[in-house]
Design a protein around this motif. Structure first.
Motif, PDB file in Angstrom:
ATOM      1  N   CYS A 508     -46.845  71.936  40.829  1.00 50.48           N
ATOM      2  CA  CYS A 508     -47.749  70.791  40.945  1.00 50.48           C
ATOM      3  C   CYS A 508     -48.832  71.116  41.963  1.00 50.48           C
ATOM      4  CB  CYS A 508     -46.970  69.548  41.373  1.00 50.48           C
ATOM      5  SG  CYS A 508     -48.006  68.081  41.570  1.00 50.48           S
ATOM      6  N   GLY A 509     -50.079  71.146  41.531  1.00 47.51           N
ATOM      7  CA  GLY A 509     -51.186  71.457  42.434  1.00 47.51           C
ATOM      8  C   GLY A 509     -52.234  72.290  41.723  1.00 47.51           C
ATOM      9  N   GLY A 510     -53.176  72.799  42.466  1.00 51.12           N
ATOM     10  CA  GLY A 510     -54.203  73.661  41.902  1.00 51.12           C
ATOM     11  C   GLY A 510     -53.843  75.125  42.094  1.00 51.12           C
ATOM     12  N   ILE A 511     -54.339  75.964  41.199  1.00 51.30           N
ATOM     13  CA  ILE A 511     -54.146  77.412  41.325  1.00 51.30           C
ATOM     14  C   ILE A 511     -55.533  78.026  41.467  1.00 51.30           C
ATOM     15  CG2 ILE A 511     -53.197  79.503  40.290  1.00 51.30           C
ATOM     16  CD1 ILE A 511     -51.322  77.775  38.674  1.00 51.30           C
ATOM     17  N   ASN A 512     -55.848  78.479  42.666  1.00 55.91           N
ATOM     18  CA  ASN A 512     -57.168  79.035  42.929  1.00 55.91           C
ATOM     19  C   ASN A 512     -57.050  80.225  43.867  1.00 55.91           C
ATOM     20  OD1 ASN A 512     -56.908  77.888  45.607  1.00 55.91           O
ATOM     21  ND2 ASN A 512     -57.439  75.917  44.670  1.00 55.91           N
ATOM     22  N   PHE A 513     -58.183  80.695  44.344  1.00 53.90           N
ATOM     23  CA  PHE A 513     -58.186  81.888  45.200  1.00 53.90           C
ATOM     24  C   PHE A 513     -57.345  81.690  46.458  1.00 53.90           C
ATOM     25  CE2 PHE A 513     -61.468  79.169  46.853  1.00 53.90           C
ATOM     26  CZ  PHE A 513     -61.446  79.380  48.213  1.00 53.90           C
ATOM     27  N   ALA A 514     -57.223  80.440  46.931  1.00 58.40           N
ATOM     28  CA  ALA A 514     -56.472  80.184  48.163  1.00 58.40           C
ATOM     29  C   ALA A 514     -54.977  80.021  47.919  1.00 58.40           C
ATOM     30  CB  ALA A 514     -57.015  78.934  48.856  1.00 58.40           C
ATOM     31  N   THR A 515     -54.607  79.591  46.702  1.00 60.63           N
ATOM     32  CA  THR A 515     -53.193  79.273  46.445  1.00 60.63           C
ATOM     33  C   THR A 515     -52.523  80.225  45.457  1.00 60.63           C
ATOM     34  OG1 THR A 515     -53.822  77.725  44.675  1.00 60.63           O
ATOM     35  CG2 THR A 515     -53.594  76.823  46.900  1.00 60.63           C
ATOM     36  N   LYS A 516     -53.268  81.197  44.929  1.00 63.17           N
ATOM     37  CA  LYS A 516     -52.680  82.052  43.889  1.00 63.17           C
ATOM     38  C   LYS A 516     -51.484  82.849  44.405  1.00 63.17           C
ATOM     39  CE  LYS A 516     -55.922  85.902  44.637  1.00 63.17           C
ATOM     40  NZ  LYS A 516     -56.886  86.824  44.004  1.00 63.17           N
ATOM     41  N   ASP A 577     -44.290  75.330  33.679  1.00 66.95           N
ATOM     42  CA  ASP A 577     -44.770  73.986  33.359  1.00 66.95           C
ATOM     43  C   ASP A 577     -46.098  73.736  34.070  1.00 66.95           C
ATOM     44  OD1 ASP A 577     -45.131  71.333  32.791  1.00 66.95           O
ATOM     45  OD2 ASP A 577     -43.620  70.619  34.220  1.00 66.95           O
ATOM     46  N   PHE A 578     -47.177  73.638  33.282  1.00 66.93           N
ATOM     47  CA  PHE A 578     -48.524  73.437  33.810  1.00 66.93           C
ATOM     48  C   PHE A 578     -48.974  71.980  33.700  1.00 66.93           C
ATOM     49  CE2 PHE A 578     -51.608  77.110  34.559  1.00 66.93           C
ATOM     50  CZ  PHE A 578     -50.631  77.905  35.126  1.00 66.93           C
ATOM     51  N   SER A 579     -48.066  71.061  33.386  1.00 67.75           N
ATOM     52  CA  SER A 579     -48.467  69.671  33.162  1.00 67.75           C
ATOM     53  C   SER A 579     -49.035  69.022  34.415  1.00 67.75           C
ATOM     54  CB  SER A 579     -47.285  68.848  32.660  1.00 67.75           C
ATOM     55  OG  SER A 579     -46.217  68.880  33.582  1.00 67.75           O
ATOM     56  N   SER A 580     -48.681  69.553  35.600  1.00 63.41           N
ATOM     57  CA  SER A 580     -49.183  68.988  36.859  1.00 63.41           C
ATOM     58  C   SER A 580     -50.142  69.930  37.578  1.00 63.41           C
ATOM     59  CB  SER A 580     -48.010  68.649  37.790  1.00 63.41           C
ATOM     60  OG  SER A 580     -47.175  67.689  37.211  1.00 63.41           O
ATOM     61  N   VAL A 581     -50.625  70.947  36.881  1.00 61.39           N
ATOM     62  CA  VAL A 581     -51.624  71.850  37.464  1.00 61.39           C
ATOM     63  C   VAL A 581     -52.990  71.201  37.307  1.00 61.39           C
ATOM     64  CG1 VAL A 581     -52.751  74.092  37.298  1.00 61.39           C
ATOM     65  CG2 VAL A 581     -50.276  73.928  37.083  1.00 61.39           C
ATOM     66  N   THR A 582     -53.626  70.886  38.416  1.00 55.42           N
ATOM     67  CA  THR A 582     -54.866  70.118  38.381  1.00 55.42           C
ATOM     68  C   THR A 582     -56.109  70.979  38.185  1.00 55.42           C
ATOM     69  OG1 THR A 582     -54.919  70.244  40.804  1.00 55.42           O
ATOM     70  CG2 THR A 582     -53.915  68.287  39.819  1.00 55.42           C
ATOM     71  N   TYR A 583     -56.017  72.245  38.585  1.00 58.03           N
ATOM     72  CA  TYR A 583     -57.215  73.076  38.515  1.00 58.03           C
ATOM     73  C   TYR A 583     -56.815  74.539  38.491  1.00 58.03           C
ATOM     74  CZ  TYR A 583     -61.618  75.309  39.849  1.00 58.03           C
ATOM     75  OH  TYR A 583     -62.724  76.114  39.874  1.00 58.03           O
ATOM     76  N   LEU A 584     -57.559  75.311  37.733  1.00 55.35           N
ATOM     77  CA  LEU A 584     -57.344  76.761  37.672  1.00 55.35           C
ATOM     78  C   LEU A 584     -58.703  77.432  37.748  1.00 55.35           C
ATOM     79  CD1 LEU A 584     -55.360  79.184  37.062  1.00 55.35           C
ATOM     80  CD2 LEU A 584     -56.022  78.910  34.676  1.00 55.35           C
ATOM     81  N   ASP A 585     -58.884  78.327  38.736  1.00 57.35           N
ATOM     82  CA  ASP A 585     -60.151  79.040  38.835  1.00 57.35           C
ATOM     83  C   ASP A 585     -59.967  80.475  38.317  1.00 57.35           C
ATOM     84  OD1 ASP A 585     -58.879  80.461  40.825  1.00 57.35           O
ATOM     85  OD2 ASP A 585     -60.376  80.059  42.378  1.00 57.35           O
ATOM     86  N   PRO A 586     -61.051  81.237  38.161  1.00 57.52           N
ATOM     87  CA  PRO A 586     -60.931  82.597  37.622  1.00 57.52           C
ATOM     88  C   PRO A 586     -59.981  83.491  38.417  1.00 57.52           C
ATOM     89  CG  PRO A 586     -63.219  81.902  37.556  1.00 57.52           C
ATOM     90  CD  PRO A 586     -62.460  80.839  38.288  1.00 57.52           C
ATOM     91  N   SER A 587     -59.918  83.325  39.745  1.00 55.82           N
ATOM     92  CA  SER A 587     -58.991  84.135  40.547  1.00 55.82           C
ATOM     93  C   SER A 587     -57.551  83.827  40.175  1.00 55.82           C
ATOM     94  CB  SER A 587     -59.205  83.858  42.041  1.00 55.82           C
ATOM     95  OG  SER A 587     -60.490  84.247  42.447  1.00 55.82           O
ATOM     96  N   GLY A 588     -57.265  82.542  39.984  1.00 52.11           N
ATOM     97  CA  GLY A 588     -55.924  82.150  39.572  1.00 52.11           C
ATOM     98  C   GLY A 588     -55.593  82.660  38.188  1.00 52.11           C
ATOM     99  N   ALA A 589     -56.580  82.630  37.280  1.00 55.67           N
ATOM    100  CA  ALA A 589     -56.359  83.118  35.919  1.00 55.67           C
ATOM    101  C   ALA A 589     -56.090  84.622  35.919  1.00 55.67           C
ATOM    102  CB  ALA A 589     -57.573  82.794  35.054  1.00 55.67           C
TER     103      ALA A 589
END
Length: 671
Positions: A508-516, A577-589
């Motif tokens: 649950c949360g965002g997946i980005n450059f800071a949290t990947k 489970d990505f149902s609670s993933v709020t955001y995905l940036d290119p770094s996370g992808a």
């Protein structure tokens, strides 16, 4: 009661996300281009000047309620305006000007029906700081207040042009609570000198409260007994009225007791007939000019100096007004336009700056009274301003003998509600340690350093708290409730069971450059996977298979079976489970692409389930989606992913059984 609820049975195809889009005619929404579309001259005028739209619809039945509210608000404006002008180190009459000229402009441009615009304690103390700092022999306090008001107006109009009404969300309830409580403490400290009739040198700049207290203690022996007695009597009358008389009378009538005005009139009469200034050296309000002031431009050369003070004041006044207006609008069931409010306050402050006013804001006490007494529209402002104009033209000088200690008493008693907000730190501490840290940091900085720095610290702490909380995602392993499509946290729901060979990881949360990296670490920790061990185990098995092909050795077969049994206990399918993933940036992808390849080397299928359309589009843009098996498989729900994995596991087991039979036949032939 739950036993009486019906059961659910659903039959549908198993959907991967791409197939879902194809079968259900997915189409990307296109935002319409609205600029200048269906816009008429009438709409532009009515949206810019809302009064043109609602005045023709004004009902005659509203007149009595608006007139009663207008008279009541005018009565409240007189003592509050004079007291808060004194708080801002301005002539008391300036506070009454604020209830006339800016209010008349807000009448035409504002969208709130019940906001009582005018003086506000926090704006007054912030203005007072700038007045002390920049006023001198060449620039009067009124001129400093005027140019500060113009700076506030400029900033608010720029914010309106940039449509930054959303800036009100920067100040959380916790921050506003701490800021107002701390400012109230600061105001009380600054009023002590007037409460006890003490004369001390002017104090300006940061650390105002501390330096003021030091000056008070240095000169405490010179306090005025008569002024102190007047303050005690005034405070006693106001407290008795507010705490005991007003609640009793409120049950019988909606018109409140004008206790502040009563104390002011009593103070004026007492001062005049006993001659307090000459006999007891009581400081009074002083000269109050009769009539209305002539408009004049403030000293523009001072604009750069007060711009920073103007920025903090613009935000505080706007956010405070919006908070009050939204509460009242919710009670009366109508809408507020945040950006139009910026324009209304900006233009009102421009006009106010021409008449030596300080920045305006809505007052919760006056606005609430306006609603309770029966005010229906902003016509209340017209009635109120008219009464105040008559007051200035006729009886303005009547208030000149008023002791300043009376006004200081009014200020201190009016701050009771804001001071009581300090008790809420206990609630914030119980609810959230992060929020309580924001409260304590903001409160202490405002009290001991200054309002502007405290506001900046508060906003910084609030943003940091949001960032910190976003770096602490909620993760868990999910299990299936037997014979259902429910997948719940196995640590909390004991009847939810993991499926052999399948791990379901919830994030649950965002997946980005800071949290990947945090996502990856949490994933490996939750599924208890030692990648190096898995790789070595599978490499060893592969080597044994190669040796078996060459030698057909029975001992090698036994070793292979032992290693195979170890691997069978491992994960075959990982479902995220990505149902609670709020955001995905290119770094996370890109991180997900790397992990997909890592799991593929371990012979573990990596599925994603339940992602939002926004996240799925990011997968597409980053080239992670294809019908090729070398790309991610994304399912519409966890249940779809699990059913696909179970189907594949069944096929693998059948294939394994066939292989075992062939091996047994080959071994039998060798024997």
């Amino acid at each position: 009661m739950s036993n009486n609820l019906p059961s659910i049975k659903i039959e549908r195809p198993l959907y991967e996300y791409q197939k879902l889009r194809e079968d259900l005619n997915y189409e990307k929404t296109k935002k319409p281009y609205k600029f200048c579309k269906n816009v008429t001259c009438k709409k532009i005028i009515t949206s810019t000047i809302p009064a043109i739209g609602w005045i023709p619809k004004y009902e005659k039945t509203f007149v009595l309620g608006d007139l009663a509210a207008g008279f009541t608000i005018a009565v409240m404006h007189i003592p509050q305006g004079m007291a808060y002008a004194l708080l801002a180190n301005l002539p008391p009459v300036n506070g009454i000007y604020m209830a006339i000229f800016p209010v008349l402009m807000y009448f035409f441009l504002g969208t709130s029906k019940h906001a009582s615009i005018g003086t506000f304690s926090i704006a007054a103390v912030m203005t007072g700081k700038a007045v002390l700092e920049y006023s001198d022999s060449e620039t009067s306090p009124s001129q400093v207040a005027a140019i500060l008001t113009l700076a506030v107006a400029t900033i608010q109009l720029i914010m309106c042009f940039l449509r930054l009404g959303i800036v009100s969300t920067l100040l959380s309830d916790v921050l506003v609570n701490a800021f107002t409580a701390a400012t109230a403490c600061q105001i009380v400290v600054t009023q002590v000198k007037d409460l006890i009739g003490l004369t001390i040198p002017k104090v300006s700049g940061n650390f105002l409260a501390i330096r003021t207290l030091m000056k008070i203690f240095e000169n405490i022996g010179d306090f005025n007994v008569a002024a102190t007695l007047i303050s005690v009597i005034s405070i006693a009358i106001l407290v008795v009225s507010n705490e005991y008389l007003k609640p009793i009378i409120a049950k019988r009538t909606t018109i409140p007791i004008p206790s502040e005005l009563f104390v002011v009139v009593l103070g004026v009469l007492t001062s005049q007939y006993i001659d307090l200034p000459n006999k007891y050296h009581i400081k009074t309000v002083g000269h109050i000019p009769s009539g209305l002031p002539e408009p004049s431009l403030p000293p523009i050369s001072l604009f750069p100096s007060v711009a920073l003070d103007g920025l903090s004041l613009a935000i505080v006044c706007y956010v405070t007004s919006m908070s009050i207006e939204l509460i009242l609008a919710h009670k009366a069931n109508y809408e507020i336009d945040p950006n139009q409010e910026l324009m209304a306050m900006g233009v009102s402050n421009v006009v106010g700056s021409l008449f030596s006013c300080m920045p305006i804001s809505a007052s919760l006490s006056r606005s609430t009274v306006q609603l309770v007494v029966g005010g229906k529209t902003q016509i209340v402002s017209i009635f109120s301003a008219s009464i105040l104009i008559v007051t200035l033209l006729s009886i303005g000088p009547f208030f000149e003998p008023l002791p300043r200690s009376v006004l200081a008493s009014i200020i201190v008693v009016a701050l009771k509600g804001m001071l009581m907000q300090m008790k809420q730190i206990i609630t914030f501490w119980k609810l959230s340690k992060v929020d309580s840290t924001v409260w304590i940091g903001t409160f202490l900085t405002v009290v001991f350093v200054g309002s502007e720095i405290g506001l900046l610290v508060g906003i910084s702490l609030s943003l940091c708290s949001v960032f910190i909380l976003s770096l602490k995602p909620d993760t868990s392993l999910l299990g299936n409730v037997p014979n259902t499509d429910l997948y719940l946290d196995i640590d909390r729901f004991k009847k939810a069971k993991e499926i052999n060979g399948i791990k379901i990881f919830h994030y649950c949360g965002g997946i980005n450059f800071a949290t990947k990296n945090m996502f990856r670490d949490e994933l490996y920790k939750m599924i208890d996977l030692n990648a190096q061990k898995e790789l070595l185990l599978r490499a060893k098995l592969k080597k044994l298979q190669e040796q078996f092909e060459k030698n057909k050795d029975g001992k090698l077969t036994e070793k292979m079976n032992r290693n195979e049994s170890k691997i069978n206990k491992c994960i075959k399918y990982l479902i995220v489970d990505f149902s609670s993933v709020t955001y995905l940036d290119p770094s996370g992808a890109e991180m997900l692409r790397s992990e997909f390849n890592n799991f593929k080397k371990l012979d573990i299928s990596f599925y994603i389930a339940g992602c939002s359309d926004r996240v799925y589009n990011t997968f597409e843009r980053c080239g992670l989606i294809s019908k090729d098996e070398n790309y991610l498989r994304i399912f519409s729900s966890i249940h779809d992913a699990v059913q696909c994995a179970l189907f594949n596991l069944g096929a693998e087991e059948n294939q394994a059984e066939k292989s075992n039979k062939i091996e047994e036949m080959e071994l039998a032939e060798l024997v």
